[in-house]
Scaffold this active site. Structure first.
Site, PDB file in Angstrom:
ATOM      1  CG  ASN A   9      51.630  94.724  55.238  1.00  0.00           C
ATOM      2  OD1 ASN A   9      52.408  93.786  54.766  1.00  0.00           O
ATOM      3  ND2 ASN A   9      51.684  96.006  54.685  1.00  0.00           N
ATOM      4  CE  LYS A  11      54.135  97.658  56.712  1.00  0.00           C
ATOM      5  NZ  LYS A  11      54.247  99.032  56.781  1.00  0.00           N
ATOM      6  CG  HIS A  96      51.719  98.430  51.340  1.00  0.00           C
ATOM      7  ND1 HIS A  96      53.031  99.373  51.693  1.00  0.00           N
ATOM      8  CD2 HIS A  96      50.828  98.409  52.221  1.00  0.00           C
ATOM      9  CE1 HIS A  96      52.696  99.517  52.877  1.00  0.00           C
ATOM     10  NE2 HIS A  96      51.675  98.861  53.401  1.00  0.00           N
ATOM     11  CD  GLU A  98      55.808  99.717  53.811  1.00  0.00           C
ATOM     12  OE1 GLU A  98      55.879  98.583  53.842  1.00  0.00           O
ATOM     13  OE2 GLU A  98      55.497 100.578  54.833  1.00  0.00           O
ATOM     14  CD  GLU A 168      47.754 100.672  54.730  1.00  0.00           C
ATOM     15  OE1 GLU A 168      47.841 100.161  55.655  1.00  0.00           O
ATOM     16  OE2 GLU A 168      48.640 100.450  53.679  1.00  0.00           O
ATOM     17  N   GLY A 174      53.857 103.606  59.597  1.00  0.00           N
ATOM     18  CA  GLY A 174      55.118 103.296  60.279  1.00  0.00           C
ATOM     19  C   GLY A 174      55.564 104.628  61.081  1.00  0.00           C
ATOM     20  CB  SER A 210      50.332 104.674  63.294  1.00  0.00           C
ATOM     21  OG  SER A 210      51.525 104.915  62.501  1.00  0.00           O
TER      22      SER A 210
HETATM   23  P1  PGA Z   1      51.721 100.420  60.170  1.00  0.00           P
HETATM   24  O1  PGA Z   1      51.915  99.831  58.587  1.00  0.00           O
HETATM   25  O2  PGA Z   1      50.694  99.827  60.853  1.00  0.00           O
HETATM   26  O3  PGA Z   1      53.253  99.777  60.788  1.00  0.00           O
HETATM   27  O4  PGA Z   1      51.954 101.877  60.120  1.00  0.00           O
HETATM   28  C1  PGA Z   1      50.525  99.748  58.114  1.00  0.00           C
HETATM   29  C2  PGA Z   1      50.737  99.128  56.606  1.00  0.00           C
HETATM   30  O5  PGA Z   1      51.879  99.775  55.966  1.00  0.00           O
HETATM   31  O6  PGA Z   1      49.943  98.451  56.217  1.00  0.00           O
END
Ligand code: PGA
Length: 249
Positions: A9, A11, A96, A98, A168, A174, A210
């Protein structure tokens, strides 16, 4: 044989030229393996570039990070599932964290988006997961069940069987703090049984939050994980190539 899906992803990173340069590094380094797929979720701007660079290979795929549920029309700034499909997407992320927590997407909206993604013939990757306070309050399975029910109730068994769910936990995205394999496995089992009860034959459940080169082997050693959804650690093509070629014991 166990099959694994590695989803990147990206982003809000990597313009089309950067995406092209990334794949010029990734593709020659990546050796196809049976039962292993790698999917990329670039920005919508780079989707066509990525889909073309992957060249229709079965083990590699491009997807879109979000869609609006209407197929077309006066919706400034939005993109639809059919538009993404025509641009080369095979899959779409829905819900997601976010989208839910930065942009205020509701459970009801995830349902409309899943329906639109399925109507366009794309694979839906539904993201679910609890916030830290909900985990600390023992609410993880309640929250995940609510998110699954809201997004998927009424989706026919055949479509559920083709769906991917990404667990997730919001507190792990993150933050550098991943769920332990055992934490993830408990939730994956719950998601899998929820889907199986509704007729999904072999549901795929990914873990995200992460994931990186250091922890991926330990996570993949947990058989409940059918793969990983990775943000930050997918942005470097060399590290990502290593990550997706990690041995799963
Ligand atoms: P991350 O994000 O690996 O940076 O924690 C995962 C995601 O949001 O899909």
């Amino acid at each position: 044989m166990r099959s694994l899906l590695f989803a990147a992803n990206w982003k809000m990173h990597l313009a089309p030229a950067e995406a092209r340069a990334y794949l010029q590094q990734f593709l020659p380094r990546y050796t196809q393996r049976p039962g292993r797929e790698v999917w990329f979720f670039p920005t919508a701007l780079a989707l066509e570039t990525v889909a073309q660079a992957l060249g229709g290979r079965d083990d590699l795929g491009a997807g879109v990070q979000d869609i609006y549920w209407e197929p077309k029309g006066a919706f400034t700034g939005a993109i639809s599932a059919p538009l993404a499909a025509q641009t080369g997407a095979r899959a779409a992320l829905v819900g997601h964290s976010e989208r839910r927590h930065v942009f205020g997407e509701s459970d009801a909206e995830t349902r409309r988006k899943v329906a639109a993604v399925l109507d366009a013939g794309l694979t839906a990757v539904l993201c679910v997961g609890e916030k830290l306070g909900e985990r600390d309050g023992g609410q993880t399975l309640t929250v995940v069940t609510r998110q699954l029910t809201a997004a998927l109730d009424g989706v026919p068994a055949k479509a559920l069987g083709a769906l991917v769910v990404a667990y997730e936990p919001v507190w792990a995205i993150g933050t550098g703090r991943n769920a332990t394999p055992a934490d993830a496995a408990a939730v994956h089992r719950h998601i899998r049984s929820w889907l199986r009860e509704r007729g999904a034959a072999r549901p795929r459940v990914l873990y995200g939050g992460s994931v990186n080169l250091k922890n991926v082997a330990e996570l993949l050693a947990e058989p409940e994980l059918d793969g990983v959804l990775v943000g930050g650690a997918s942005l470097d093509p060399v590290a990502w190539t290593q990550l997706v070629q990690t041995e799963a014991t």
